[in-house]
Design a protein around this motif. Structure first.
Motif, mmCIF file in Angstrom:
data_model
loop_
_atom_site.group_PDB
_atom_site.id
_atom_site.type_symbol
_atom_site.label_atom_id
_atom_site.label_comp_id
_atom_site.label_asym_id
_atom_site.label_seq_id
_atom_site.Cartn_x
_atom_site.Cartn_y
_atom_site.Cartn_z
ATOM 1 N N LEU A 581 0.690 -1.221 -0.234
ATOM 2 C CA LEU A 581 0.023 -0.198 -0.031
ATOM 3 C C LEU A 581 1.154 1.115 0.084
ATOM 4 O O LEU A 581 1.487 1.658 0.874
ATOM 5 C CB LEU A 581 -0.848 0.096 1.148
ATOM 6 N N VAL A 582 0.708 1.911 -0.838
ATOM 7 C CA VAL A 582 1.784 3.184 -1.240
ATOM 8 C C VAL A 582 0.670 4.326 -0.969
ATOM 9 O O VAL A 582 -0.346 4.491 -1.941
ATOM 10 C CB VAL A 582 2.268 3.371 -2.519
ATOM 11 N N VAL A 583 0.767 5.277 -0.029
ATOM 12 C CA VAL A 583 0.152 6.435 0.035
ATOM 13 C C VAL A 583 1.021 7.508 0.165
ATOM 14 O O VAL A 583 1.935 7.840 0.708
ATOM 15 C CB VAL A 583 -0.702 6.488 1.615
ATOM 16 N N THR A 584 0.417 8.676 -0.528
ATOM 17 C CA THR A 584 1.262 9.963 -0.684
ATOM 18 C C THR A 584 0.628 10.998 0.265
ATOM 19 O O THR A 584 -0.269 10.750 0.967
ATOM 20 C CB THR A 584 1.242 10.502 -2.068
ATOM 21 N N THR A 585 1.654 11.891 0.588
ATOM 22 C CA THR A 585 1.135 12.949 1.528
ATOM 23 C C THR A 585 -0.044 13.696 1.514
ATOM 24 O O THR A 585 -0.569 14.198 2.126
ATOM 25 C CB THR A 585 2.204 14.059 1.932
ATOM 26 N N GLU A 586 -0.542 13.780 -0.028
ATOM 27 C CA GLU A 586 -1.494 14.688 -0.251
ATOM 28 C C GLU A 586 -2.800 13.677 -0.538
ATOM 29 O O GLU A 586 -4.013 14.231 -0.981
ATOM 30 C CB GLU A 586 -1.220 15.381 -1.633
ATOM 31 N N ASN A 618 4.978 19.085 -4.924
ATOM 32 C CA ASN A 618 5.378 18.849 -3.464
ATOM 33 C C ASN A 618 4.785 17.563 -2.756
ATOM 34 O O ASN A 618 5.208 17.182 -1.881
ATOM 35 C CB ASN A 618 4.680 20.106 -2.545
ATOM 36 N N ASP A 619 4.075 16.670 -3.765
ATOM 37 C CA ASP A 619 3.759 15.547 -3.285
ATOM 38 C C ASP A 619 4.875 14.615 -2.959
ATOM 39 O O ASP A 619 5.824 14.532 -3.853
ATOM 40 C CB ASP A 619 2.616 14.969 -4.407
ATOM 41 N N ARG A 620 4.849 13.780 -2.161
ATOM 42 C CA ARG A 620 5.950 12.799 -1.682
ATOM 43 C C ARG A 620 5.184 11.398 -1.179
ATOM 44 O O ARG A 620 4.186 11.419 -0.666
ATOM 45 C CB ARG A 620 6.905 13.299 -0.780
ATOM 46 N N VAL A 621 5.983 10.466 -1.136
ATOM 47 C CA VAL A 621 5.409 9.335 -0.666
ATOM 48 C C VAL A 621 5.656 9.397 1.092
ATOM 49 O O VAL A 621 6.514 9.830 1.237
ATOM 50 C CB VAL A 621 6.309 8.001 -0.950
ATOM 51 N N SER A 622 4.358 9.068 1.719
ATOM 52 C CA SER A 622 4.407 9.361 3.100
ATOM 53 C C SER A 622 4.571 7.809 3.745
ATOM 54 O O SER A 622 5.245 7.638 4.689
ATOM 55 C CB SER A 622 3.068 9.726 3.553
ATOM 56 N N ILE A 673 -0.987 13.679 4.887
ATOM 57 C CA ILE A 673 -0.953 12.240 5.560
ATOM 58 C C ILE A 673 0.356 11.835 6.156
ATOM 59 O O ILE A 673 1.424 11.922 5.618
ATOM 60 C CB ILE A 673 -1.144 10.891 4.456
ATOM 61 N N SER A 674 0.276 11.543 7.512
ATOM 62 C CA SER A 674 1.260 11.485 8.411
ATOM 63 C C SER A 674 1.720 9.986 8.486
ATOM 64 O O SER A 674 2.855 9.558 8.286
ATOM 65 C CB SER A 674 0.928 12.005 9.887
ATOM 66 N N THR A 675 0.891 8.970 8.858
ATOM 67 C CA THR A 675 1.167 7.562 8.740
ATOM 68 C C THR A 675 -0.099 6.747 8.579
ATOM 69 O O THR A 675 -1.166 7.317 8.550
ATOM 70 C CB THR A 675 1.764 7.301 10.148
#
Length: 688
Positions: A581-586, A618-622, A673-675
């Motif tokens: 499961l890959v979730v980005t910060t946005e 500015n999106d990054r992998v969270s 998204i933090s965690t």
């Protein structure tokens, strides 16, 4: 003949017990079982005979294992009684007799109830009920809905009705720990010895030996007294037989005598060969009536003489032979046991260790939340119901958004699900590990900030918790994998952390500017998947990592581009069909099959795991978390919004796909998204 003491046939002090207090000393002797005491006396008495088997302390403890209280409560273990019997001072743990019942609650419903049927020795029922009620009212005793006394002439019956969500074993353990349902009898063997003026502490063997010595001397004194009476009677019988043999002459002497004194003197005349009686014999002859001078009476006297001779021989044997006295004592003890002994009332249960705090806590599923501002709390997992994908969610901690009086530092830094009995391994970004039970984390509401971490763990002011790992066991074939933000990784045996406490230990040496962010369990059969914030991921075998000591630095996990850092680390276990499961910060995310990431050598640059949406510069992998179809996930934003949803509701796509919206994130307010925390299937089944 007046005895100086009463000739007791049983050790009354041990049988009935006793308590007393004097100046500078006190005694407290518990009661014992009559049958066991008699068996012990028999064994010790037979051991005194020549060639008899000596009774060891262990054998004596088997005969008299513990006190026998008049109530039917239980004794926990034999160690307390053993110490009391061997030293004269010790505590015997007593526990009430309880069982679990289903009792009516209302017209149709039923509840579990703990029913108490027997109380420990000297525990007052009214005081006990008052104590339990007080603890419930003070909220020091949870899980109790009602308390009532249903005792009658048939016996004690205390009903403790439980709440519907209460675990009976936990409530019972709390009752035993906090109320007199389990108490200790503090024994102190102290009595007057010797002349009756010397107080002395004694052991069980010394008490029984003292009684047996007393009993032996009592039997000897009794024999001496009885032999004296037998000899006196035999002497009288000899005189009567002599008178009967010469009855005519006796009558003639009495007829010629002027008075009784003259007649007695004539019968006692030493010159008369037929009589020469003693004073006692002469008196007995003069008291005879004429009707007693018959042949039948003579035969009776002859039989009595023979009986007296046998009794005299038996008594002389008892006075001369110690073994004969011992045999008589053994016979008396057996007769007393057969006539008066009753079965033991107090049941002896196996030894138990002192209840640990963990035995008083229900092993439920919980969510542990750690904030960036240094707060920690625990919430029951059932607080959060399952929701659909794309919803706003339910708040799980204090809001740190606009208009809030809570600072941005109070955003969620880490969230994890675990059992309350698990050991929680917490690592800090400074390379320190702390261990504590999950239930020791303070519980808080959904919107509560939690407790400051320094009040739970001795974390330094400039350090923060970066990883939380629940551990149930510490097998030798498992390891802890640690990864840092700059790409360093190491593997350490899990057993090295078994003695970890809340005081903390150094688990990694870090370079300046680096932080320890991940901690996972693995075996040599597993693979490790590491992902970066720029969407790259690499997979390599855990066996390729050499186990190192706790304080080592480790090796490089993957080659990072400038400005890139590690986003997440996972352990892939073979034989399972898993997704990443890959979730980005946005708020965008997807699932990718783990088999799309082939195993390569450690230290490579990796392959693409996700592409970012166009315009999301500015999106990054969270987070990159391994999930299964049946799992549910908790997505937490930095402002504390939590969404719980099924993993299978998030679409499974290829490595180069951009994903779908999994949670609405207020990017304009700085939220992200933090965690992501995975809720195992067992927790899902238990709470949905």
């Amino acid at each position: 003949y007046e005895p100086s003491v009463l000739p007791a046939k049983v050790p009354v002090l041990l049988l009935n017990g006793g308590a007393g207090i004097a100046v500078g000393m006190a005694t407290n002797i518990p009661p014992h079982n009559l049958g066991e005491l008699m068996d012990a006396c028999v064994a010790l008495t037979e051991g005194r005979n020549e060639g008899g088997e000596e009774v060891t302390d262990a054998a004596l403890m088997r005969i008299v294992p513990a006190p026998d209280f008049p109530t039917f409560a239980c004794i926990i273990g034999r160690s307390g009684a053993k110490k009391l019997y061997e030293t004269g001072n010790g505590g015997v743990v007593m526990r009430a007799v309880t069982h679990l019942e289903q009792v009516a609650s209302g017209k149709k419903s039923r509840r579990n109830a703990i029913v108490v049927t027997e109380l420990p020795y000297q525990v007052n029922k009214a005081a006990l009920l008052e104590r339990i009620a007080s603890l419930v009212n003070e909220k020091k005793l949870d899980g109790i809905a009602d308390l009532r006394d249903e005792s009658d002439r048939d016996g004690i019956r205390m009903v403790i009705e439980l709440k519907r969500d209460a675990v009976a074993a936990v409530v019972l353990n709390n009752l035993m720990k906090k109320t007199p349902l389990e108490t200790t009898f503090s024994g102190n063997f102290l009595a007057l010895f010797g002349s009756g003026t010397v107080p002395k502490r004694f052991t069980l063997r010394e008490a029984l030996d003292c009684f047996l010595d007393f009993r032996f001397q009592t039997v000897r004194n009794k024999c001496t007294f009885q032999l004296d009476k037998v000899e006196n009677r035999a002497h009288i019988v000899d005189g009567l037989l002599a008178a009967l043999q010469h009855a005519d002459e006796v009558i003639e002497i009495v007829r010629r005598a002027q008075d009784g004194t003259a007649a007695r003197a004539a019968l006692m005349d030493e010159e008369n060969p037929n009589f020469c009686l003693s004073s006692a014999q002469a008196d007995a002859v003069l008291k005879l009536q004429l009707g007693q001078l018959t042949r039948l009476n003579g035969e009776k006297l002859t039989a009595e003489k023979n009986t007296l001779a046998e009794s005299g021989a038996s008594l002389r044997n008892l006075l001369a032979n110690d073994r004969a006295v011992h045999d008589l004592m053994v016979e008396d003890f057996g007769t007393i046991k057969k006539k008066f002994a009753t079965p033991r009332r107090t049941k002896i249960l196996p030894d138990e260790d002192e209840k640990a705090e963990i035995d008083l806590v229900q092993n439920e599923r919980s969510v542990i939340v750690v904030t960036r501002g240094g707060y920690i709390k625990r919430m029951p997992l059932k607080t959060f119901e399952s929701q659909n994908r794309g919803t706003r969610g339910k708040r799980g901690t204090s809001n740190a958004g606009p208009g809030s009086d809570v600072s941005d530092d109070d955003g969620v830094a880490h969230c994890f699900t675990c059992n309350d009995h698990d050991t929680v391994l917490m690592t800090t970004r400074g390379g320190i590990a702390y261990g504590l039970r999950a239930y020791q984390v303070p519980e808080g509401g959904r919107t509560a900030k939690g407790a400051p971490i320094p009040s739970v763990l001795p974390v330094k002011a400039d350090d923060v918790i970066t990883s939380v790992l629940p551990v149930s066991r510490f097998p030798k074939d498992e390891f802890i994998v640690l990864a840092t933000e700059n790409g360093w990784i190491k593997k350490t045996p899990l057993a090295a952390f078994e003695k970890l406490t809340s005081r903390g230990l150094i688990i990694a040496s870090l370079a300046d500017g680096d932080r320890l962010n991940w901690c996972e369990k693995c075996t040599d059969a597993d693979d490790i998947l590491v992902g970066s914030t720029r969407g790259q991921a690499t997979r390599f075998a855990a066996e390729s990592l050499r186990p190192t000591a706790r304080t080592s630095r480790g090796v490089k996990s993957m080659t990072l581009k400038k400005g890139d850092t590690i986003a997440d680390m996972n352990v892939l276990r073979g034989g399972k069909e898993e997704s990443l499961l890959v979730v980005t910060t946005e708020g965008y995310g997807k699932r990718v099959r783990t088999n799309e990431f082939r195993t390569t050598a450690r230290g490579g640059s990796g392959v693409i795991a996700i592409k970012f949406k166009a315009g999301r510069v500015n999106d990054r992998v969270s987070t990159m978390r391994v999930v299964e179809e049946e799992d549910e996930v908790l997505l937490i934003t930095s402002q504390g919004v939590i969404v719980r949803q099924k993993a299978k509701d998030i679409s499974c796509q290829g490595r180069s796909a951009t994903g779908v919206l999994v949670q609405k994130v207020d990017v304009m307010s700085g939220d992200s998204i933090s965690t992501v925390s995975i809720v195992p299937k067992s927790a899902v089944d238990g709470n949905n």
